[in-house]
Design an enzyme around this catalytic site. Structure first.
Site, PDB file in Angstrom:
ATOM      1  CG  ASP A  95      -2.222   0.602   1.070  1.00 42.24           C
ATOM      2  OD1 ASP A  95      -2.266   1.705   0.487  1.00 42.24           O
ATOM      3  OD2 ASP A  95      -3.232   0.018   1.511  1.00 42.24           O
TER       4      ASP A  95
ATOM      5  CG  ASP B  94      -4.428   5.794   1.193  1.00 42.83           C
ATOM      6  OD1 ASP B  94      -5.388   5.041   1.411  1.00 42.83           O
ATOM      7  OD2 ASP B  94      -4.243   6.864   1.808  1.00 42.83           O
TER       8      ASP B  94
ATOM      9  CD  GLU C 137      -8.838   4.794  -1.122  1.00 49.24           C
ATOM     10  OE1 GLU C 137      -9.850   4.671  -0.426  1.00 49.24           O
ATOM     11  OE2 GLU C 137      -7.936   5.609  -0.844  1.00 49.24           O
TER      12      GLU C 137
ATOM     13  CG  HIS D  24      -9.277  -1.089   4.947  1.00 50.59           C
ATOM     14  ND1 HIS D  24      -9.120  -1.075   3.573  1.00 50.59           N
ATOM     15  CD2 HIS D  24      -8.684   0.038   5.402  1.00 50.59           C
ATOM     16  CE1 HIS D  24      -8.452   0.011   3.231  1.00 50.59           C
ATOM     17  NE2 HIS D  24      -8.182   0.715   4.305  1.00 50.59           N
ATOM     18  CG  ASP D  25     -11.442   2.513   4.102  1.00 53.05           C
ATOM     19  OD1 ASP D  25     -10.915   2.464   5.229  1.00 53.05           O
ATOM     20  OD2 ASP D  25     -10.825   2.833   3.068  1.00 53.05           O
TER      21      ASP D  25
HETATM   22  C1  NOJ Z   1      -8.087   5.364   2.446  1.00 53.33           C
HETATM   23  C2  NOJ Z   1      -7.798   4.177   3.306  1.00 53.33           C
HETATM   24  O1  NOJ Z   1      -8.390   3.041   2.753  1.00 53.33           O
HETATM   25  C3  NOJ Z   1      -8.327   4.511   4.678  1.00 53.33           C
HETATM   26  O2  NOJ Z   1      -8.326   3.396   5.521  1.00 53.33           O
HETATM   27  C4  NOJ Z   1      -7.502   5.631   5.231  1.00 53.33           C
HETATM   28  O3  NOJ Z   1      -8.023   6.021   6.479  1.00 53.33           O
HETATM   29  C5  NOJ Z   1      -7.520   6.834   4.296  1.00 53.33           C
HETATM   30  N1  NOJ Z   1      -7.329   6.478   2.917  1.00 53.33           N
HETATM   31  C6  NOJ Z   1      -6.423   7.799   4.667  1.00 53.33           C
HETATM   32  O4  NOJ Z   1      -5.184   7.262   4.326  1.00 53.33           O
END
Ligand code: NOJ
Length: 572
Positions: free
Chosen positions: A133, A235, A298, A359-360
Protein backbone atom coordinates in the site's frame (compact mmCIF):
# COMPACT_ATOMS: atom_id res chain seq x y z
CA UNK A 1 -21.87 -27.83 -31.31
CA UNK A 2 -20.67 -27.24 -27.81
CA UNK A 3 -20.28 -30.39 -25.74
CA UNK A 4 -21.24 -28.67 -22.51
CA UNK A 5 -24.92 -28.69 -23.31
CA UNK A 6 -25.24 -32.46 -22.94
CA UNK A 7 -25.65 -34.73 -19.94
CA UNK A 8 -26.61 -32.27 -17.27
CA UNK A 9 -25.21 -33.46 -13.93
CA UNK A 10 -27.36 -33.87 -10.82
CA UNK A 11 -27.81 -30.70 -8.89
CA UNK A 12 -26.45 -32.08 -5.64
CA UNK A 13 -22.89 -31.79 -6.84
CA UNK A 14 -23.15 -28.30 -8.03
CA UNK A 15 -20.78 -26.46 -5.80
CA UNK A 16 -17.44 -28.11 -5.74
CA UNK A 17 -17.72 -31.22 -7.81
CA UNK A 18 -18.85 -29.62 -11.01
CA UNK A 19 -16.08 -27.11 -10.93
CA UNK A 20 -13.59 -29.96 -10.55
CA UNK A 21 -15.18 -32.03 -13.29
CA UNK A 22 -15.12 -29.09 -15.59
CA UNK A 23 -11.50 -28.57 -14.99
CA UNK A 24 -10.73 -32.14 -15.94
CA UNK A 25 -12.94 -32.41 -18.97
CA UNK A 26 -14.05 -29.94 -21.52
CA UNK A 27 -12.40 -26.94 -20.04
CA UNK A 28 -9.04 -28.45 -20.82
CA UNK A 29 -9.93 -27.11 -24.20
CA UNK A 30 -9.52 -23.65 -22.84
CA UNK A 31 -5.82 -24.13 -23.08
CA UNK A 32 -3.50 -22.09 -20.97
CA UNK A 33 -2.42 -20.35 -24.13
CA UNK A 34 -5.74 -18.56 -23.99
CA UNK A 35 -4.34 -16.61 -21.06
CA UNK A 36 -1.02 -15.75 -22.55
CA UNK A 37 -2.11 -12.45 -24.00
CA UNK A 38 -3.53 -11.32 -20.65
CA UNK A 39 -1.36 -9.86 -17.92
CA UNK A 40 -1.56 -11.65 -14.55
CA UNK A 41 -3.48 -8.73 -13.09
CA UNK A 42 -6.11 -9.03 -15.81
CA UNK A 43 -6.86 -12.73 -15.49
CA UNK A 44 -6.07 -12.84 -11.75
CA UNK A 45 -7.91 -12.11 -8.54
CA UNK A 46 -6.58 -9.79 -5.82
CA UNK A 47 -7.12 -10.53 -2.13
CA UNK A 48 -6.84 -7.68 0.38
CA UNK A 49 -5.16 -8.45 3.69
CA UNK A 50 -5.75 -6.03 6.54
CA UNK A 51 -2.62 -7.12 8.41
CA UNK A 52 -3.71 -6.16 11.91
CA UNK A 53 -6.59 -8.62 11.64
CA UNK A 54 -5.30 -11.50 9.55
CA UNK A 55 -3.15 -13.67 11.83
CA UNK A 56 -1.13 -12.88 14.92
CA UNK A 57 2.05 -14.95 15.27
CA UNK A 58 3.68 -13.40 18.34
CA UNK A 59 0.85 -13.21 20.82
CA UNK A 60 0.40 -9.43 21.01
CA UNK A 61 -3.20 -9.40 19.77
CA UNK A 62 -2.30 -7.82 16.43
CA UNK A 63 -1.73 -9.61 13.14
CA UNK A 64 1.74 -9.56 11.59
CA UNK A 65 3.88 -10.60 8.64
CA UNK A 66 4.82 -14.00 10.01
CA UNK A 67 1.13 -14.60 10.58
CA UNK A 68 0.47 -13.91 6.90
CA UNK A 69 3.30 -16.24 5.95
CA UNK A 70 1.73 -18.98 8.08
CA UNK A 71 -1.52 -18.65 6.15
CA UNK A 72 -0.21 -18.71 2.60
CA UNK A 73 -1.46 -22.26 2.07
CA UNK A 74 -4.95 -21.04 2.90
CA UNK A 75 -4.69 -18.32 0.26
CA UNK A 76 -3.25 -20.71 -2.27
CA UNK A 77 -6.09 -23.17 -1.65
CA UNK A 78 -8.61 -20.38 -1.85
CA UNK A 79 -7.37 -19.74 -5.36
CA UNK A 80 -6.46 -16.06 -5.44
CA UNK A 81 -3.55 -14.76 -7.48
CA UNK A 82 -2.25 -11.77 -5.56
CA UNK A 83 -2.35 -10.34 -2.08
CA UNK A 84 -2.46 -6.65 -1.32
CA UNK A 85 -1.38 -5.88 2.23
CA UNK A 86 -2.63 -2.66 3.80
CA UNK A 87 0.22 -0.52 5.27
CA UNK A 88 2.94 -2.32 7.25
CA UNK A 89 5.38 0.60 7.49
CA UNK A 90 6.52 2.29 10.70
CA UNK A 91 3.63 4.36 11.95
CA UNK A 92 2.29 5.88 15.16
CA UNK A 93 -0.96 4.13 14.08
CA UNK A 94 -3.18 7.18 14.46
CA UNK A 95 -4.95 5.83 11.36
CA UNK A 96 -3.68 2.26 11.72
CA UNK A 97 -0.79 2.51 9.31
CA UNK A 98 -2.19 5.09 6.91
CA UNK A 99 -0.03 7.58 8.80
CA UNK A 100 3.45 6.54 7.71
CA UNK A 101 6.54 7.75 9.55
CA UNK A 102 9.05 5.82 7.43
CA UNK A 103 8.15 4.65 3.94
CA UNK A 104 11.10 2.28 3.67
CA UNK A 105 10.78 0.26 6.83
CA UNK A 106 8.52 -2.24 8.59
CA UNK A 107 6.69 -1.37 11.78
CA UNK A 108 7.98 -3.61 14.60
CA UNK A 109 4.35 -4.43 15.35
CA UNK A 110 4.26 -6.29 12.03
CA UNK A 111 7.78 -7.70 12.12
CA UNK A 112 11.13 -6.88 10.58
CA UNK A 113 12.49 -6.27 7.11
CA UNK A 114 13.86 -9.83 7.21
CA UNK A 115 10.34 -11.09 7.93
CA UNK A 116 9.13 -9.09 4.97
CA UNK A 117 11.81 -10.46 2.65
CA UNK A 118 11.02 -13.99 3.76
CA UNK A 119 7.32 -13.40 3.21
CA UNK A 120 7.94 -12.06 -0.26
CA UNK A 121 10.00 -15.12 -1.19
CA UNK A 122 7.30 -17.41 0.21
CA UNK A 123 4.54 -15.54 -1.63
CA UNK A 124 6.40 -15.89 -4.90
CA UNK A 125 7.22 -19.51 -4.22
CA UNK A 126 3.49 -20.08 -3.76
CA UNK A 127 2.95 -18.62 -7.22
CA UNK A 128 1.28 -15.49 -5.86
CA UNK A 129 2.03 -11.80 -6.32
CA UNK A 130 2.45 -9.28 -3.55
CA UNK A 131 1.16 -5.71 -3.60
CA UNK A 132 1.89 -3.15 -0.91
CA UNK A 133 0.00 0.00 0.00
CA UNK A 134 1.56 3.30 -1.11
CA UNK A 135 0.34 6.33 0.85
CA UNK A 136 1.45 9.35 -1.18
CA UNK A 137 -1.07 11.98 -0.08
CA UNK A 138 0.05 12.40 3.50
CA UNK A 139 2.64 11.28 6.02
CA UNK A 140 2.44 10.92 9.76
CA UNK A 141 2.94 14.14 11.70
CA UNK A 142 5.86 12.26 13.26
CA UNK A 143 7.57 11.62 9.93
CA UNK A 144 11.02 13.28 10.01
CA UNK A 145 10.02 15.33 6.94
CA UNK A 146 7.13 16.89 8.81
CA UNK A 147 9.13 17.40 11.98
CA UNK A 148 11.64 19.37 9.92
CA UNK A 149 8.93 21.16 8.02
CA UNK A 150 7.16 22.39 11.12
CA UNK A 151 10.38 23.35 12.91
CA UNK A 152 10.53 26.83 11.33
CA UNK A 153 9.21 28.75 8.35
CA UNK A 154 12.58 28.76 6.62
CA UNK A 155 13.34 25.08 6.95
CA UNK A 156 14.17 23.61 3.50
CA UNK A 157 11.34 21.12 3.96
CA UNK A 158 8.79 23.77 4.88
CA UNK A 159 7.32 23.62 1.38
CA UNK A 160 7.06 19.83 1.46
CA UNK A 161 3.72 20.28 3.21
CA UNK A 162 0.89 22.74 2.69
CA UNK A 163 1.37 25.69 5.03
CA UNK A 164 -0.69 28.85 4.88
CA UNK A 165 -1.18 31.98 6.94
CA UNK A 166 -4.39 32.37 8.91
CA UNK A 167 -7.29 34.05 7.13
CA UNK A 168 -7.14 37.88 7.30
CA UNK A 169 -9.49 38.00 10.28
CA UNK A 170 -7.80 35.00 11.94
CA UNK A 171 -8.81 31.34 11.78
CA UNK A 172 -8.15 28.73 9.07
CA UNK A 173 -7.26 29.92 5.55
CA UNK A 174 -10.55 28.62 4.09
CA UNK A 175 -13.53 26.34 4.84
CA UNK A 176 -12.01 23.00 3.88
CA UNK A 177 -13.05 20.07 6.06
CA UNK A 178 -11.23 16.94 7.16
CA UNK A 179 -12.66 13.62 5.98
CA UNK A 180 -12.56 12.45 9.58
CA UNK A 181 -14.39 15.42 11.07
CA UNK A 182 -13.48 19.00 11.94
CA UNK A 183 -11.49 21.51 9.92
CA UNK A 184 -8.82 20.34 7.49
CA UNK A 185 -6.42 22.98 8.81
CA UNK A 186 -4.50 22.81 12.08
CA UNK A 187 -2.62 25.78 13.52
CA UNK A 188 1.00 25.24 14.41
CA UNK A 189 1.47 27.58 17.37
CA UNK A 190 5.26 27.75 17.01
CA UNK A 191 5.34 29.07 13.46
CA UNK A 192 1.93 30.72 13.42
CA UNK A 193 0.75 29.01 10.24
CA UNK A 194 -1.85 26.37 9.47
CA UNK A 195 -1.07 23.06 7.77
CA UNK A 196 -3.56 21.17 5.63
CA UNK A 197 -4.68 17.61 6.25
CA UNK A 198 -7.38 15.89 4.20
CA UNK A 199 -7.67 13.31 7.01
CA UNK A 200 -6.49 13.49 10.65
CA UNK A 201 -4.34 16.31 11.96
CA UNK A 202 -1.79 13.53 12.50
CA UNK A 203 -1.78 13.02 8.71
CA UNK A 204 -0.44 16.25 7.15
CA UNK A 205 -0.78 16.42 3.37
CA UNK A 206 2.39 16.39 1.31
CA UNK A 207 2.80 19.15 -1.23
CA UNK A 208 3.10 17.30 -4.53
CA UNK A 209 3.76 20.59 -6.34
CA UNK A 210 7.18 20.52 -4.70
CA UNK A 211 9.62 18.63 -6.97
CA UNK A 212 11.52 17.28 -3.95
CA UNK A 213 8.36 15.60 -2.66
CA UNK A 214 7.51 13.86 -5.89
CA UNK A 215 11.12 12.73 -6.39
CA UNK A 216 11.32 11.35 -2.85
CA UNK A 217 8.00 9.55 -3.15
CA UNK A 218 8.89 8.02 -6.50
CA UNK A 219 12.05 6.73 -4.88
CA UNK A 220 9.88 4.99 -2.30
CA UNK A 221 8.27 3.04 -5.13
CA UNK A 222 11.71 2.17 -6.50
CA UNK A 223 12.87 0.99 -3.08
CA UNK A 224 10.11 -1.62 -2.86
CA UNK A 225 10.18 -2.56 -6.53
CA UNK A 226 13.89 -3.28 -6.15
CA UNK A 227 13.04 -5.56 -3.25
CA UNK A 228 10.68 -7.42 -5.55
CA UNK A 229 7.14 -6.30 -4.78
CA UNK A 230 4.80 -6.76 -7.70
CA UNK A 231 2.87 -3.56 -7.36
CA UNK A 232 1.04 -1.11 -5.17
CA UNK A 233 -2.41 -0.08 -4.23
CA UNK A 234 -2.14 3.72 -4.15
CA UNK A 235 -4.03 5.33 -1.29
CA UNK A 236 -6.37 8.33 -1.52
CA UNK A 237 -5.10 9.36 -4.93
CA UNK A 238 -7.99 11.75 -5.61
CA UNK A 239 -6.78 13.85 -2.69
CA UNK A 240 -3.22 14.35 -4.00
CA UNK A 241 -3.71 17.98 -5.06
CA UNK A 242 -5.85 20.85 -3.87
CA UNK A 243 -6.75 24.05 -5.64
CA UNK A 244 -3.68 26.25 -5.74
CA UNK A 245 -5.82 29.32 -5.13
CA UNK A 246 -7.27 27.73 -1.98
CA UNK A 247 -10.85 28.54 -2.98
CA UNK A 248 -13.42 27.55 -0.40
CA UNK A 249 -15.61 24.56 -1.23
CA UNK A 250 -19.29 25.18 -1.95
CA UNK A 251 -21.94 23.92 0.45
CA UNK A 252 -23.80 20.78 -0.51
CA UNK A 253 -27.56 21.39 -0.38
CA UNK A 254 -28.15 17.62 -0.21
CA UNK A 255 -26.30 17.15 3.06
CA UNK A 256 -28.49 15.84 5.88
CA UNK A 257 -28.00 15.12 9.59
CA UNK A 258 -26.51 11.68 10.00
CA UNK A 259 -24.20 12.04 7.01
CA UNK A 260 -20.47 12.54 7.39
CA UNK A 261 -19.84 16.16 8.44
CA UNK A 262 -17.20 16.39 5.70
CA UNK A 263 -19.97 15.95 3.13
CA UNK A 264 -21.46 19.32 4.11
CA UNK A 265 -19.21 20.65 1.39
CA UNK A 266 -18.84 19.60 -2.22
CA UNK A 267 -15.15 18.78 -2.53
CA UNK A 268 -14.71 20.78 -5.71
CA UNK A 269 -11.35 22.28 -4.76
CA UNK A 270 -9.93 19.51 -2.60
CA UNK A 271 -10.36 16.46 -4.82
CA UNK A 272 -9.67 15.24 -8.30
CA UNK A 273 -7.63 18.25 -9.41
CA UNK A 274 -6.14 18.10 -12.93
CA UNK A 275 -2.48 17.90 -11.79
CA UNK A 276 -3.08 14.47 -10.28
CA UNK A 277 -2.80 12.80 -13.67
CA UNK A 278 0.78 13.95 -14.25
CA UNK A 279 1.72 12.60 -10.83
CA UNK A 280 0.10 9.25 -11.59
CA UNK A 281 1.85 9.10 -14.96
CA UNK A 282 5.15 9.65 -13.15
CA UNK A 283 4.34 6.78 -10.77
CA UNK A 284 3.48 4.61 -13.74
CA UNK A 285 6.77 5.43 -15.46
CA UNK A 286 8.54 4.13 -12.37
CA UNK A 287 6.41 0.97 -12.45
CA UNK A 288 7.42 0.57 -16.08
CA UNK A 289 11.11 0.96 -15.20
CA UNK A 290 10.60 -2.36 -13.43
CA UNK A 291 8.94 -4.19 -16.27
CA UNK A 292 5.35 -3.12 -15.80
CA UNK A 293 4.60 -3.59 -12.12
CA UNK A 294 1.00 -3.04 -11.16
CA UNK A 295 -0.51 0.19 -9.83
CA UNK A 296 -4.04 0.10 -8.49
CA UNK A 297 -5.47 3.50 -7.60
CA UNK A 298 -7.78 4.13 -4.69
CA UNK A 299 -10.02 6.44 -6.63
CA UNK A 300 -13.39 6.96 -5.05
CA UNK A 301 -15.00 8.85 -7.90
CA UNK A 302 -18.05 8.83 -10.16
CA UNK A 303 -17.58 6.70 -13.27
CA UNK A 304 -17.02 9.60 -15.65
CA UNK A 305 -14.21 11.06 -13.49
CA UNK A 306 -12.78 7.65 -12.68
CA UNK A 307 -11.97 6.88 -16.30
CA UNK A 308 -9.39 9.68 -16.43
CA UNK A 309 -7.34 7.68 -13.91
CA UNK A 310 -6.44 5.18 -16.63
CA UNK A 311 -4.47 8.11 -18.03
CA UNK A 312 -4.00 9.42 -21.53
CA UNK A 313 -3.21 6.39 -23.71
CA UNK A 314 -3.40 4.24 -20.59
CA UNK A 315 -0.41 5.97 -19.02
CA UNK A 316 -2.10 6.04 -15.60
CA UNK A 317 -3.16 3.23 -13.27
CA UNK A 318 -3.66 -0.19 -14.80
CA UNK A 319 -6.56 -0.52 -12.37
CA UNK A 320 -8.27 2.55 -10.92
CA UNK A 321 -10.39 0.90 -8.24
CA UNK A 322 -14.04 0.70 -9.16
CA UNK A 323 -16.02 0.88 -5.90
CA UNK A 324 -19.41 1.31 -7.47
CA UNK A 325 -20.72 -2.12 -6.55
CA UNK A 326 -20.39 -1.06 -2.92
CA UNK A 327 -22.41 2.09 -3.43
CA UNK A 328 -25.09 0.80 -5.76
CA UNK A 329 -28.48 -0.33 -4.47
CA UNK A 330 -28.78 -4.11 -4.54
CA UNK A 331 -31.47 -4.20 -7.20
CA UNK A 332 -31.33 -5.66 -10.68
CA UNK A 333 -32.00 -2.42 -12.46
CA UNK A 334 -29.35 -0.54 -10.51
CA UNK A 335 -26.69 -3.25 -10.77
CA UNK A 336 -27.33 -3.93 -14.45
CA UNK A 337 -27.29 -0.20 -15.14
CA UNK A 338 -24.01 0.18 -13.29
CA UNK A 339 -22.34 -2.60 -15.27
CA UNK A 340 -23.64 -1.12 -18.48
CA UNK A 341 -22.47 2.41 -17.78
CA UNK A 342 -19.10 1.29 -16.42
CA UNK A 343 -18.44 -0.94 -19.44
CA UNK A 344 -19.57 1.80 -21.80
CA UNK A 345 -17.35 4.41 -20.18
CA UNK A 346 -14.12 2.37 -20.26
CA UNK A 347 -11.52 3.85 -22.59
CA UNK A 348 -10.31 1.64 -25.44
CA UNK A 349 -8.17 -1.24 -24.12
CA UNK A 350 -8.69 -0.20 -20.50
CA UNK A 351 -9.17 -3.20 -18.20
CA UNK A 352 -12.15 -3.17 -15.83
CA UNK A 353 -12.11 -4.10 -12.15
CA UNK A 354 -14.67 -4.62 -9.39
CA UNK A 355 -14.61 -4.29 -5.61
CA UNK A 356 -17.31 -5.55 -3.26
CA UNK A 357 -15.81 -4.59 0.09
CA UNK A 358 -12.76 -3.32 1.90
CA UNK A 359 -11.51 -2.20 5.30
CA UNK A 360 -13.36 1.11 4.99
CA UNK A 361 -16.84 -0.13 4.19
CA UNK A 362 -19.51 -2.16 5.91
CA UNK A 363 -19.20 -5.84 4.98
CA UNK A 364 -21.26 -7.04 2.05
CA UNK A 365 -23.07 -9.70 4.13
CA UNK A 366 -24.17 -6.95 6.52
CA UNK A 367 -25.20 -4.65 3.68
CA UNK A 368 -27.35 -7.11 1.74
CA UNK A 369 -27.71 -10.18 3.96
CA UNK A 370 -25.81 -13.46 3.97
CA UNK A 371 -27.95 -15.18 1.33
CA UNK A 372 -27.54 -12.38 -1.16
CA UNK A 373 -23.86 -12.06 -0.29
CA UNK A 374 -23.43 -15.48 -1.93
CA UNK A 375 -25.09 -14.13 -5.05
CA UNK A 376 -22.85 -11.07 -4.81
CA UNK A 377 -19.81 -13.35 -4.67
CA UNK A 378 -20.91 -14.95 -7.90
CA UNK A 379 -21.43 -11.55 -9.45
CA UNK A 380 -18.01 -10.29 -8.35
CA UNK A 381 -16.22 -13.36 -9.65
CA UNK A 382 -18.03 -13.58 -12.97
CA UNK A 383 -18.02 -9.97 -14.10
CA UNK A 384 -15.53 -8.86 -16.72
CA UNK A 385 -12.54 -7.39 -14.94
CA UNK A 386 -10.19 -7.99 -12.04
CA UNK A 387 -12.01 -8.68 -8.77
CA UNK A 388 -10.65 -7.68 -5.38
CA UNK A 389 -11.80 -9.75 -2.39
CA UNK A 390 -11.53 -8.25 1.08
CA UNK A 391 -10.33 -10.73 3.70
CA UNK A 392 -13.17 -12.50 5.43
CA UNK A 393 -15.72 -11.90 2.67
CA UNK A 394 -14.96 -15.45 1.57
CA UNK A 395 -16.31 -16.56 4.96
CA UNK A 396 -19.42 -14.40 4.77
CA UNK A 397 -18.16 -12.32 7.69
CA UNK A 398 -20.52 -9.76 9.15
CA UNK A 399 -19.84 -6.38 10.69
CA UNK A 400 -19.22 -6.77 14.40
CA UNK A 401 -20.77 -4.25 16.76
CA UNK A 402 -18.00 -2.68 18.82
CA UNK A 403 -18.90 -1.41 22.28
CA UNK A 404 -17.89 2.25 22.81
CA UNK A 405 -15.09 1.37 25.21
CA UNK A 406 -13.44 -0.84 22.59
CA UNK A 407 -13.66 1.59 19.68
CA UNK A 408 -10.34 1.99 17.85
CA UNK A 409 -11.14 3.89 14.67
CA UNK A 410 -10.26 7.59 14.89
CA UNK A 411 -13.17 8.48 12.61
CA UNK A 412 -15.64 6.90 15.05
CA UNK A 413 -13.88 8.67 17.91
CA UNK A 414 -14.13 12.04 16.16
CA UNK A 415 -17.67 11.60 14.87
CA UNK A 416 -19.27 9.04 17.17
CA UNK A 417 -22.54 7.24 16.89
CA UNK A 418 -23.64 7.78 13.29
CA UNK A 419 -22.15 4.66 11.78
CA UNK A 420 -19.02 6.11 10.22
CA UNK A 421 -16.63 3.94 12.23
CA UNK A 422 -14.73 1.23 10.40
CA UNK A 423 -13.96 -1.13 13.27
CA UNK A 424 -16.98 -3.38 12.54
CA UNK A 425 -15.50 -4.52 9.20
CA UNK A 426 -11.95 -4.78 10.54
CA UNK A 427 -12.41 -7.50 13.15
CA UNK A 428 -9.96 -10.43 13.02
CA UNK A 429 -10.31 -13.56 10.93
CA UNK A 430 -11.89 -16.49 12.80
CA UNK A 431 -9.63 -19.38 11.86
CA UNK A 432 -10.67 -22.15 14.23
CA UNK A 433 -12.58 -23.05 17.37
CA UNK A 434 -9.58 -22.11 19.52
CA UNK A 435 -9.66 -19.12 21.84
CA UNK A 436 -10.13 -15.86 19.90
CA UNK A 437 -10.83 -17.93 16.83
CA UNK A 438 -7.18 -18.97 16.59
CA UNK A 439 -6.32 -15.43 15.52
CA UNK A 440 -4.26 -14.70 18.62
CA UNK A 441 -3.51 -16.07 22.06
CA UNK A 442 -3.69 -12.58 23.60
CA UNK A 443 -6.60 -10.16 23.77
CA UNK A 444 -7.19 -9.22 20.14
CA UNK A 445 -7.07 -5.52 19.22
CA UNK A 446 -10.70 -5.86 18.10
CA UNK A 447 -13.00 -8.67 19.20
CA UNK A 448 -13.18 -11.80 17.07
CA UNK A 449 -16.69 -12.88 16.12
CA UNK A 450 -16.68 -16.48 17.30
CA UNK A 451 -20.42 -16.54 17.89
CA UNK A 452 -22.20 -15.86 14.61
CA UNK A 453 -19.30 -16.68 12.35
CA UNK A 454 -18.42 -20.23 11.30
CA UNK A 455 -14.62 -20.32 11.35
CA UNK A 456 -12.31 -21.34 8.53
CA UNK A 457 -11.77 -24.84 9.90
CA UNK A 458 -15.50 -25.52 10.01
CA UNK A 459 -16.16 -23.98 6.63
CA UNK A 460 -13.37 -25.95 5.03
CA UNK A 461 -15.13 -29.20 5.76
CA UNK A 462 -18.60 -27.98 4.77
CA UNK A 463 -19.33 -28.13 1.05
CA UNK A 464 -22.24 -25.74 1.54
CA UNK A 465 -20.16 -23.07 3.25
CA UNK A 466 -19.28 -19.63 1.98
CA UNK A 467 -15.67 -20.69 1.75
CA UNK A 468 -16.54 -23.68 -0.43
CA UNK A 469 -18.57 -21.44 -2.69
CA UNK A 470 -15.71 -18.94 -3.05
CA UNK A 471 -13.26 -21.74 -3.75
CA UNK A 472 -15.51 -23.24 -6.39
CA UNK A 473 -16.03 -19.86 -8.01
CA UNK A 474 -12.33 -19.11 -8.01
CA UNK A 475 -11.49 -22.54 -9.39
CA UNK A 476 -14.01 -22.11 -12.16
CA UNK A 477 -12.75 -18.63 -12.94
CA UNK A 478 -9.18 -19.85 -13.07
CA UNK A 479 -9.99 -22.70 -15.43
CA UNK A 480 -12.37 -20.83 -17.70
CA UNK A 481 -11.02 -17.97 -19.80
CA UNK A 482 -14.58 -16.95 -20.59
CA UNK A 483 -14.87 -15.86 -16.96
CA UNK A 484 -11.47 -14.31 -16.48
CA UNK A 485 -10.85 -12.60 -19.78
CA UNK A 486 -13.93 -13.18 -21.91
CA UNK A 487 -16.45 -10.69 -23.20
CA UNK A 488 -19.53 -9.59 -21.26
CA UNK A 489 -23.05 -9.23 -22.57
CA UNK A 490 -26.25 -8.74 -20.65
CA UNK A 491 -28.92 -11.13 -21.88
CA UNK A 492 -31.86 -10.44 -19.60
CA UNK A 493 -33.03 -8.40 -16.68
CA UNK A 494 -36.29 -8.59 -14.81
CA UNK A 495 -37.30 -7.03 -11.51
CA UNK A 496 -35.41 -9.73 -9.65
CA UNK A 497 -33.13 -11.49 -12.11
CA UNK A 498 -30.00 -10.40 -13.90
CA UNK A 499 -28.56 -12.66 -16.58
CA UNK A 500 -25.44 -12.19 -18.67
CA UNK A 501 -23.03 -14.21 -20.66
CA UNK A 502 -19.28 -14.40 -20.76
CA UNK A 503 -17.65 -15.75 -23.86
CA UNK A 504 -14.17 -16.57 -25.02
CA UNK A 505 -12.88 -18.57 -27.97
CA UNK A 506 -15.89 -20.72 -28.47
CA UNK A 507 -16.79 -21.18 -24.82
CA UNK A 508 -19.86 -19.44 -23.57
CA UNK A 509 -21.11 -19.28 -20.00
CA UNK A 510 -24.34 -17.76 -18.80
CA UNK A 511 -24.65 -16.35 -15.30
CA UNK A 512 -28.14 -15.94 -13.90
CA UNK A 513 -28.59 -14.20 -10.56
CA UNK A 514 -31.73 -14.04 -8.49
CA UNK A 515 -31.36 -10.86 -6.48
CA UNK A 516 -34.49 -11.59 -4.50
CA UNK A 517 -35.58 -13.88 -1.68
CA UNK A 518 -38.36 -15.46 -3.73
CA UNK A 519 -38.13 -18.10 -6.48
CA UNK A 520 -38.09 -16.67 -9.99
CA UNK A 521 -38.72 -17.85 -13.52
CA UNK A 522 -35.63 -18.16 -15.63
CA UNK A 523 -35.76 -15.44 -18.27
CA UNK A 524 -36.47 -16.79 -21.76
CA UNK A 525 -33.14 -15.55 -23.04
CA UNK A 526 -31.34 -18.02 -20.77
CA UNK A 527 -30.57 -21.12 -22.76
CA UNK A 528 -30.92 -24.64 -21.46
CA UNK A 529 -27.31 -25.22 -20.58
CA UNK A 530 -25.39 -27.44 -18.27
CA UNK A 531 -25.31 -26.31 -14.67
CA UNK A 532 -21.75 -25.72 -13.55
CA UNK A 533 -22.22 -24.00 -10.24
CA UNK A 534 -24.92 -22.71 -7.95
CA UNK A 535 -24.80 -20.47 -4.91
CA UNK A 536 -27.29 -22.77 -3.21
CA UNK A 537 -26.58 -26.39 -2.58
CA UNK A 538 -29.33 -28.97 -2.52
CA UNK A 539 -29.21 -32.59 -1.59
CA UNK A 540 -32.51 -33.04 -3.40
CA UNK A 541 -33.17 -33.55 -7.06
CA UNK A 542 -33.03 -30.91 -9.64
CA UNK A 543 -35.57 -28.10 -9.22
CA UNK A 544 -37.94 -27.30 -12.07
CA UNK A 545 -35.66 -26.38 -14.91
CA UNK A 546 -37.25 -23.09 -15.63
CA UNK A 547 -36.84 -21.74 -12.11
CA UNK A 548 -34.29 -20.12 -9.92
CA UNK A 549 -34.55 -20.73 -6.21
CA UNK A 550 -34.73 -17.81 -3.82
CA UNK A 551 -31.31 -16.14 -3.51
CA UNK A 552 -29.85 -18.40 -6.15
CA UNK A 553 -27.17 -17.61 -8.64
CA UNK A 554 -26.16 -20.16 -11.25
CA UNK A 555 -23.54 -20.53 -13.92
CA UNK A 556 -24.52 -22.46 -17.02
CA UNK A 557 -22.37 -23.67 -19.87
CA UNK A 558 -24.47 -22.92 -22.89
CA UNK A 559 -24.55 -24.00 -26.43
CA UNK A 560 -22.07 -22.00 -28.36
CA UNK A 561 -23.75 -20.29 -31.22
CA UNK A 562 -26.89 -19.36 -29.38
CA UNK A 563 -25.21 -16.39 -27.94
CA UNK A 564 -24.29 -13.45 -30.09
CA UNK A 565 -20.82 -12.74 -28.96
CA UNK A 566 -19.39 -9.38 -28.72
CA UNK A 567 -15.88 -10.40 -29.59
CA UNK A 568 -14.84 -6.86 -30.14
CA UNK A 569 -15.29 -5.98 -26.48
CA UNK A 570 -13.06 -8.79 -25.25
CA UNK A 571 -10.31 -7.49 -27.51
CA UNK A 572 -10.54 -3.91 -26.36
C1 NOJ B 1 -8.09 5.36 2.45
C2 NOJ B 1 -7.80 4.18 3.31
O1 NOJ B 1 -8.39 3.04 2.75
C3 NOJ B 1 -8.33 4.51 4.68
O2 NOJ B 1 -8.33 3.40 5.52
C4 NOJ B 1 -7.50 5.63 5.23
O3 NOJ B 1 -8.02 6.02 6.48
C5 NOJ B 1 -7.52 6.83 4.30
N1 NOJ B 1 -7.33 6.48 2.92
C6 NOJ B 1 -6.42 7.80 4.67
O4 NOJ B 1 -5.18 7.26 4.33
Amino acid sequence: MDRRCRNDPPLESICAVNARQMQRSFLNQASSSAFTSAAWWQSGVIYQIYPRSFQDSNGDGIGDLNGIAARLDYLKDLGVDAIWISPIFPSPMADFGYDVSDYCGIDPMFGTMDDFDRLLVAVHRAGLKLLLDFVPNHTSDLHPWFLESRSCRTNPRRDWYIWRDPAPGGGPPNNWLSEFGGPAWTLDETTGQYYYHAYLKEQPDLNWRNAGVSAAMLDVLRFWFERGVDGFRVDAIHHLFEDIGLRSNPHDPDWREGMSPARRLIRRYTMDQPEVHDAIAAMRRVAEEFGGRLLVGESSLPIDRLMAYYGTNLSGFQLPFNFHLINTAWRTEAIAGLIQSYEAALPARAWPNWVLGNHDRSRVASRIGREQARVAAMLLLTLRGTPTIYQGEELGMLDVTIPPELVQDPWEKNVPGIGLGRDPERTPMPWSGAIHGGFTTATPWLPVDTVTMPNVERQQSDPASFLSLYRALLRLRRSEPALSIGSYREIARTDAVLAYERQHSGNCLQIVLNLSATPQRLPDAVTDGRLLLSTTRRKTERPPRAHLEANQGIILATEFGQARHDQARSNR
